[in-house]
Design a protein around this motif. Structure first.
Motif, short mmCIF file in Angstrom:
data_model
loop_
_atom_site.label_atom_id
_atom_site.label_comp_id
_atom_site.label_asym_id
_atom_site.label_seq_id
_atom_site.Cartn_x
_atom_site.Cartn_y
_atom_site.Cartn_z
N GLU A 1 -53.30 -22.68 60.73
CA GLU A 1 -53.01 -22.34 59.52
C GLU A 1 -52.00 -21.54 59.11
O GLU A 1 -50.90 -21.85 58.80
CB GLU A 1 -54.12 -21.76 58.58
N SER A 2 -51.72 -20.45 59.90
CA SER A 2 -50.47 -19.70 59.77
C SER A 2 -49.30 -20.47 60.35
O SER A 2 -48.20 -20.02 60.11
CB SER A 2 -50.60 -18.34 60.28
N THR A 3 -49.44 -21.09 61.54
CA THR A 3 -48.37 -21.69 62.19
C THR A 3 -47.76 -23.07 61.42
O THR A 3 -46.77 -23.24 61.37
CB THR A 3 -48.53 -22.01 63.49
N ARG B 1 -48.38 -23.88 56.89
CA ARG B 1 -47.19 -23.63 55.84
C ARG B 1 -46.32 -24.93 55.57
O ARG B 1 -45.66 -25.11 54.39
CB ARG B 1 -46.64 -22.25 56.16
N HIS B 2 -46.03 -25.55 56.71
CA HIS B 2 -45.19 -26.83 56.74
C HIS B 2 -45.90 -27.95 55.89
O HIS B 2 -45.06 -28.38 55.26
CB HIS B 2 -45.06 -27.13 57.90
N ASP C 1 -47.94 -27.51 53.45
CA ASP C 1 -48.00 -27.08 52.25
C ASP C 1 -46.61 -27.51 51.51
O ASP C 1 -46.81 -27.88 50.25
CB ASP C 1 -48.10 -25.58 52.09
N ARG D 1 -46.74 -29.93 48.19
CA ARG D 1 -46.15 -29.50 46.97
C ARG D 1 -45.22 -30.57 46.60
O ARG D 1 -44.94 -31.04 45.19
CB ARG D 1 -45.21 -28.28 47.13
#
Length: 497
Positions: A365-367, A370-371, A373, A377
């Protein structure tokens, strides 16, 4: 007359080496083809095969295999199972056939080289069977997807992929050329049959056959099982070859293992890693790709090479780190550059699938989340042009894949650069740079897809020109998101802040 028992004549029939009278041994078995100058010729007489099979037995066994697998295909042909499979599983089939089918024919060249230039008659005999195996594997994996071409043009890439300049095909050809089509008999035995087949593909076919059975693709499951039994036999060529080379040139033996394990890992992460963790339907995922690698490949391969007196590859810490990251990076890249592949690139990113990824990979999730996400969007705001590429990525000069895997020491992508004879080469890792530095003249002439773009080989010099250069003649051949981004709309509305 009572026929001799098999054990009474088999050894005599296998060991048919002879002393040359009219020519020198090096004329019959030149060093460039055998690769055996460091080993005394007489030492090869100790080469022993593991699978003891006669030609009659071989033909009978293969006939039974073909009868079984073609019978299953025929029986299920009218069931239209292909139409009932998930988009992700059909992507696995297309990627597999395109990447593997003609590669099997290429492997027949490597086996044929050993069948002619192997340094012992028993080795040459086993390689002859291996050559027949690989020809069978190529034929059967072209025949099975052929019936689907009328429904879906992308299945034609089973035959077409290796004949194009598509970037994945370039990467696969670069690997196979290095592994066996441009290698000596010894190098082929250790790189193809010991490292690639024993270490990767033999176990991959077992795992994929089980997954295919789970999802209801019984035809593909039987096909893979049939191939795997061949792989289990001729993959044993490498072990006795490695044992003899290890006695006389341990440095070379270690280098060949280290180099080809890494190169095999990278293509394996691309094809198998993405297939297991993103394309396989969530309800049929038996284990994560990392769990599969740790249980079936990492532990067993290490035990195997240590049994032969070798050390684990010097880059093992980076390899273990990449089990958590490499295929996630490659999948993100393949999804974004999906028009450049011949299969639908299912995102594997529904909220449920994302939760599963977070459970299996605590840092996912942290690595990587975010990409994704950002992509979510853009879909949610209707800016779909931002989820498609405008240009080409930077590509590694060794594995020919996009440079996207992070380094274990920094957690960031750390490209390497090296200038050789006036040209700058880019590498995804210190391992690929190490391979290049060991044999620069072997690799300096390879052109990545970006090299071809920069050198004017791709016209017009645009993404559209690159797609035509890669062989995508019709839009329906290009990879797309089968959900058209609908998966992203299942998430709560994400802020662009």
């Amino acid at each position: 007359m009572q026929p001799l028992a098999r054990e009474e004549w088999y050894e005599l029939a296998q060991k048919v080496n002879w002393t040359f009278g009219s020519v020198r041994p090096e004329e019959v078995f030149p060093e460039a083809m055998t690769g055996s100058s460091s080993v005394p010729w007489s030492e090869w007489q100790s080469w022993q095969e593991s699978f003891r099979v006669t030609y009659r037995e071989y033909v009978e066994n293969q006939r039974e295999k073909d009868t079984g697998v073609y019978a299953v295909k025929s029986a299920l042909a009218k069931a239209n199972l292909i139409d009932k499979l998930s988009d992700g599983w059909r992507s696995i089939l297309k990627a597999h056939y395109g990447a593997i089918a003609l590669g099997e024919y290429a492997a027949a060249i490597g086996e044929a080289r050993m069948a002619r230039f192997g340094s012992d008659s028993a080795w040459r005999n086993m390689a002859t069977f291996g050559m027949l195996d690989e020809m069978r594997h190529g034929q059967i994996q072209l025949y099975f997807p052929h019936e689907f071409v009328v429904k879906d043009r992308q299945f034609d890439w089973a035959h077409k992929a290796f004949l194009t300049q598509e970037w994945g095909s370039i990467a696969a050809r670069a690997l196979f050329d290095d592994m066996f089509t441009a290698a000596s008999a010894i190098d082929t035995a250790i790189q193809l049959t010991f490292t690639f087949e024993t270490g990767f593909t033999n176990l991959q076919f077992l795992g994929m056959a089980a997954d295919a059975m789970d999802v209801g693709d019984y035809t593909f499951s039987n096909l893979l099982s049939s191939i795997q039994t061949d792989e289990a036999r001729h993959s044993q060529i490498g072990a006795p070859t490695l044992d003899i080379l290890q006695q006389y040139d341990p440095g070379r033996a270690q280098y060949l293992i280290d180099k080809m394990f890494w190169r095999s890992w990278r293509i394996f992460a691309l094809l198998t890693g993405i297939s297991m963790d993103y394309y396989t339907p969530l309800e049929h995922r038996r284990m994560s790709f990392k769990e599969f690698m740790q249980e079936w490949i990492s532990t067993q391969f290490l035990q195997n090479i240590e049994d032969h007196g070798l050390k684990k590859p010097w880059y093992w810490d980076q390899f273990e780190y990449e089990l958590d990251h490499a295929h996630h990076a490659l999948h993100l890249g393949v999804y974004f550059w999906r028009p450049t592949v011949w299969w639908p690139t299912a995102s594997g990113m529904t909220p449920e699938e994302r939760e599963w990824l977070g459970q299996k990979y605590p840092d996912w999730e942290s690595t990587w989340g975010r990409h994704w996400d950002v992509i979510i969007r853009n879909y949610q705001s209707g800016q779909t042009e931002r989820v498609l590429p405008q240009t080409l990525p930077v590509v590694c000069a060794i594995d020919q894949l996009p440079i996207c895997e992070p380094d274990r020491r920094t957690g960031r992508v750390e490209p390497r650069y090296l200038t050789y004879r006036g040209k700058t080469y880019h590498f995804c890792s210190e391992v690929c740079q190490w391979i290049f530095e060991h044999e620069p003249d072997r690799y300096a002439g390879q052109k990545t897809i970006v090299d071809r773009f920069i050198q004017g080989m791709i016209q017009p010099p645009t993404l559209e020109g690159a797609l035509r250069y890669m062989g995508f003649e019709q839009p329906e051949e290009m990879g797309t998101d089968p959900d058209n981004g609908a998966w992203a709309l299942r998430y709560p509305l994400l802020s662009h802040s």
